[in-house]
Write a protein that holds these residues in place. Structure first.
Motif: not given
Length: 259
Positions: A44-70
């Protein structure tokens, strides 16, 4: 079908990042949420950002994420990178990656046998090896759900990947010389840079050291001498050939290791 939130451990995460992680864990289709990238390691350094990975099966409902960004749906970034989102929560940038568990399991099984493929991906010079999906499993911190437990690089990959990477390195150097003979500085330096990264992959695989991207590979592989050559590229066409000689020499100088 209503989403069922996965039990999640957000200890050590800022509140705004925790909000995103909790939203990911609640997505219909989600099977695990992982803190990824440098924040999951000691780099980690001053330029480090936050990365999150979501693992899914078959399909993923993305509607709840739309309010946060692209948000980019699964499949829109290719078979390995898959998809993801660039989100902002209270001024903090959080990068989200989607991973199809079936794809991850397939390429992890292939890596166990020493087999992998290479994809041309935006942002990668040498390409993205399919075993990176296994490396992500080994490198992340699981916040929610369960994933295959991966630690060491398979011995079949340690043995089989370096010769492949070095074949690619030599091929890139040969093409660099072909461009140099035509006075094409862009082609010569471009293929030379690719060769450096291919040698870095070879060295790191020999050590059984996982790599997620090309950002820190040069230093990690001990190729500072090659890097230095690119700080003073050839200023004329006639300087290309001797400069490539120096690059090739820097790649052949495997550093000694001490016990």
């Amino acid at each position: 079908m209503s989403p069922v939130s996965l039990p999640i451990d957000c200890s050590g995460l800022p509140p705004n990042v925790s909000r995103v992680a909790e939203s990911l864990a609640a997505l219909t289709g989600a099977r695990a949420v992982v803190l990824a990238g440098s924040r999951a390691s000691t780099q980690v350094d001053a330029s480090s950002d936050w990365d999150l990975t979501v693992y899914y099966r078959h399909s993923l409902d993305l509607a709840p994420l739309a309010a946060f960004g692209d948000v980019h749906a699964p499949g829109s970034w290719g078979r390995l990178m898959n998809g993801g989102a660039w989100l902002s929560v209270d001024g903090v940038a959080v990068d989200v990656m989607f991973r199809d568990l079936a794809v991850v399991e397939h390429w992890t099984a292939q890596a166990q046998t020493g087999s992998y493929e290479l994809d041309a991906i935006l942002g990668y010079l040498a390409g993205l090896p399919t075993y990176v999906l296994m490396a992500e499993l080994a490198s992340g911190r699981t916040l929610a759900g369960e994933l295959p437990a991966i630690t060491a690089m398979p011995q079949a990959l340690v043995a089989g990947a370096p010769p492949r990477w070095r074949f690619a390195r030599d091929f890139s150097l040969e093409y660099a010389r072909m461009h140099a003979a035509r006075g094409n500085a862009v082609g010569a330096t471009g293929h030379a840079a690719k060769a450096v990264l291919e040698e870095a992959h070879a060295r790191l695989c020999t050590r059984g050291q996982w790599v997620l991207n090309e950002k820190r590979m040069i230093g990690a592989a001990g190729l500072e001498a090659a890097h230095e050559l690119f700080t003073s590229p050839p200023q004329s066409a006639r300087e290309l050939a001797p400069w490539l000689d120096a690059v090739q020499q820097s790649l052949s100088d495997e550093p000694c290791t001490t016990e």
